[in-house]
Write an enzyme that holds these catalytic residues in place. Structure first.
Site, short mmCIF file in Angstrom:
data_model
loop_
_atom_site.label_atom_id
_atom_site.label_comp_id
_atom_site.label_asym_id
_atom_site.label_seq_id
_atom_site.Cartn_x
_atom_site.Cartn_y
_atom_site.Cartn_z
N LYS A 21 -13.49 21.56 -10.34
CA LYS A 21 -12.52 21.01 -11.52
C LYS A 21 -12.55 19.85 -11.82
O LYS A 21 -13.17 18.89 -13.13
CB LYS A 21 -11.92 21.20 -11.56
CG LYS A 21 -11.64 22.89 -11.63
CD LYS A 21 -10.20 23.51 -12.13
CE LYS A 21 -9.48 23.22 -11.15
NZ LYS A 21 -9.40 24.63 -9.65
N ARG A 95 -1.11 26.41 -13.99
CA ARG A 95 -1.18 27.00 -13.45
C ARG A 95 -1.04 28.27 -13.28
O ARG A 95 -1.34 29.44 -12.15
CB ARG A 95 -1.65 26.31 -11.85
CG ARG A 95 -2.78 25.58 -11.13
CD ARG A 95 -2.43 25.03 -9.58
NE ARG A 95 -3.02 25.65 -8.58
CZ ARG A 95 -4.27 23.98 -8.52
NH1 ARG A 95 -4.20 23.00 -9.34
NH2 ARG A 95 -4.36 23.52 -7.56
N ARG A 134 -15.52 19.56 2.22
CA ARG A 134 -15.31 17.70 1.33
C ARG A 134 -14.54 17.12 2.49
O ARG A 134 -14.33 15.99 2.35
CB ARG A 134 -14.22 18.41 0.54
CG ARG A 134 -13.69 17.64 -0.09
CD ARG A 134 -12.50 17.88 -1.53
NE ARG A 134 -11.69 18.57 -1.92
CZ ARG A 134 -11.37 19.56 -2.92
NH1 ARG A 134 -12.07 19.73 -3.72
NH2 ARG A 134 -10.04 20.12 -1.91
N ARG A 146 -7.66 15.81 2.98
CA ARG A 146 -6.08 16.27 2.30
C ARG A 146 -5.92 17.07 3.29
O ARG A 146 -6.69 18.18 4.02
CB ARG A 146 -6.74 17.19 0.93
CG ARG A 146 -7.21 16.22 -0.14
CD ARG A 146 -7.65 16.59 -1.43
NE ARG A 146 -6.94 17.80 -1.63
CZ ARG A 146 -6.97 18.65 -2.84
NH1 ARG A 146 -7.80 18.33 -4.16
NH2 ARG A 146 -6.02 20.22 -3.47
N ARG A 157 -4.53 28.86 -0.52
CA ARG A 157 -4.56 28.26 -2.16
C ARG A 157 -5.38 29.47 -3.49
O ARG A 157 -4.62 29.46 -4.14
CB ARG A 157 -5.34 27.22 -1.45
CG ARG A 157 -4.43 26.15 -1.56
CD ARG A 157 -5.04 24.67 -1.19
NE ARG A 157 -5.71 23.83 -2.38
CZ ARG A 157 -6.78 23.28 -1.20
NH1 ARG A 157 -6.92 23.27 -0.66
NH2 ARG A 157 -7.53 22.79 -2.16
P1 AMP Z 1 -5.82 20.21 -6.56
O1 AMP Z 1 -5.32 18.83 -6.76
O2 AMP Z 1 -5.13 20.78 -8.17
O3 AMP Z 1 -6.02 21.15 -5.89
O4 AMP Z 1 -3.88 20.54 -5.99
C1 AMP Z 1 -3.18 20.40 -5.08
C2 AMP Z 1 -2.38 21.07 -4.85
O5 AMP Z 1 -0.68 20.92 -5.67
C3 AMP Z 1 -2.25 22.43 -5.31
O6 AMP Z 1 -2.41 23.48 -4.38
C4 AMP Z 1 -0.65 22.70 -5.72
O7 AMP Z 1 0.68 22.59 -4.40
C5 AMP Z 1 -0.22 21.56 -6.52
N1 AMP Z 1 -0.37 21.49 -7.55
C6 AMP Z 1 -1.59 20.91 -8.35
N2 AMP Z 1 -1.32 21.29 -9.62
C7 AMP Z 1 0.02 22.19 -9.62
C8 AMP Z 1 -0.03 22.86 -11.09
N3 AMP Z 1 -0.65 23.40 -12.30
N4 AMP Z 1 1.18 24.04 -10.09
C9 AMP Z 1 1.62 23.95 -8.99
N5 AMP Z 1 1.71 23.25 -8.13
C10 AMP Z 1 0.08 22.59 -8.67
#
Ligand code: AMP
Length: 204
Positions: A21, A95, A134, A146, A157
């Site tokens: 994404k 989400r 990654r 990360r 996740r």
């Molecule tokens: P991402 O970079 O989108 O993979 O997000 C990394 C982490 O941030 C996720 O595993 C969640 O812990 C948190 N996170 C990101 N976006 C959201 C969201 N819309 N709602 C809840 N937690 C989020």
């Protein structure tokens, strides 16, 4: 650029962690001048702030759990009410169904429309390889890895995705907003498909 007749198209990229994404959002930013809103990036920024909220968020993220709806909706509301864009790309938001409803309200309140929701589909096996890759790439380049790019967090996740986020596929399908793409191919190939979908949404 859009004119008065064609209000900007806003796009949601929906799909499991590691599907690409963020990569595709960046390509849309470069090619179309849209603005990427990644709640993951915003939360990682908050984490760096070292505030109590930042520290709490860091722990939740490291485990691979979702941060509360209240926090992420607040972050998105701030952007939607202060940033002007020729279309937003929502990357990693919404989400949950509560976040999806909140986004619909916020778009309405700010006089905007949701153009299209693009579901990016990929095999779970490939996801694990991409995420482990990654982490290895970052390590090799001397960049920070990360905290949630490890197998244990990834499993969590993915579980969070299937439990809480995948119902959004049905939700947006029922609203007539969903387009699904096979995201197994190369980055360029997928980018071309996404670009066509955004173009169609602009014309609609
Ligand atoms: P991402 O970079 O989108 O993979 O997000 C990394 C982490 O941030 C996720 O595993 C969640 O812990 C948190 N996170 C990101 N976006 C959201 C969201 N819309 N709602 C809840 N937690 C989020």
């Amino acid at each position: 650029m859009s004119d008065a007749q064609t209000p900007p198209v806003n796009v949601i990229l929906l799909g499991p962690p590691g599907v690409g994404k963020g990569t595709q959002a960046q390509i849309l930013v470069e090619n179309r001048g849209m603005v990427q809103l990644s709640t993951g990036d915003m939360l990682r920024e908050a984490k760096k702030s070292g505030t109590e909220m930042g520290n709490r968020v860091a722990e939740v993220m490291a485990r691979g759990e979702l941060v509360t709806d209240e926090i992420v909706i607040g972050l998105i509301e701030e952007k939607l009410t202060t940033v002007k864009a020729d279309g937003f790309i929502f990357d990693g938001f919404p989400r949950t169904l509560a976040q999806a409803d909140a986004l619909a309200d916020l778009l309405k309140k700010t006089g905007q429309r949701l153009g299209v929701v693009i579901e990016m589909q990929v095999d779970d096996e490939i996801l694990v390889q991409r995420i482990v890759g990654r982490a290895e790439q970052a390590k090799a380049a001397g960049q920070p890895v990360r905290a949630d790019d490890n197998e244990e967090s990834l499993k969590f996740r993915l579980m969070e995705y299937y439990k809480k986020t995948s119902p959004l596929i049905g939700y947006y399908h029922a609203k007539g907003d969903l387009k699904s793409v096979d995201a197994m191919g190369g980055i360029e190939e997928i980018a071309t498909k996404l670009d066509e979908i955004v173009e169609q949404a602009k014309a609609a």
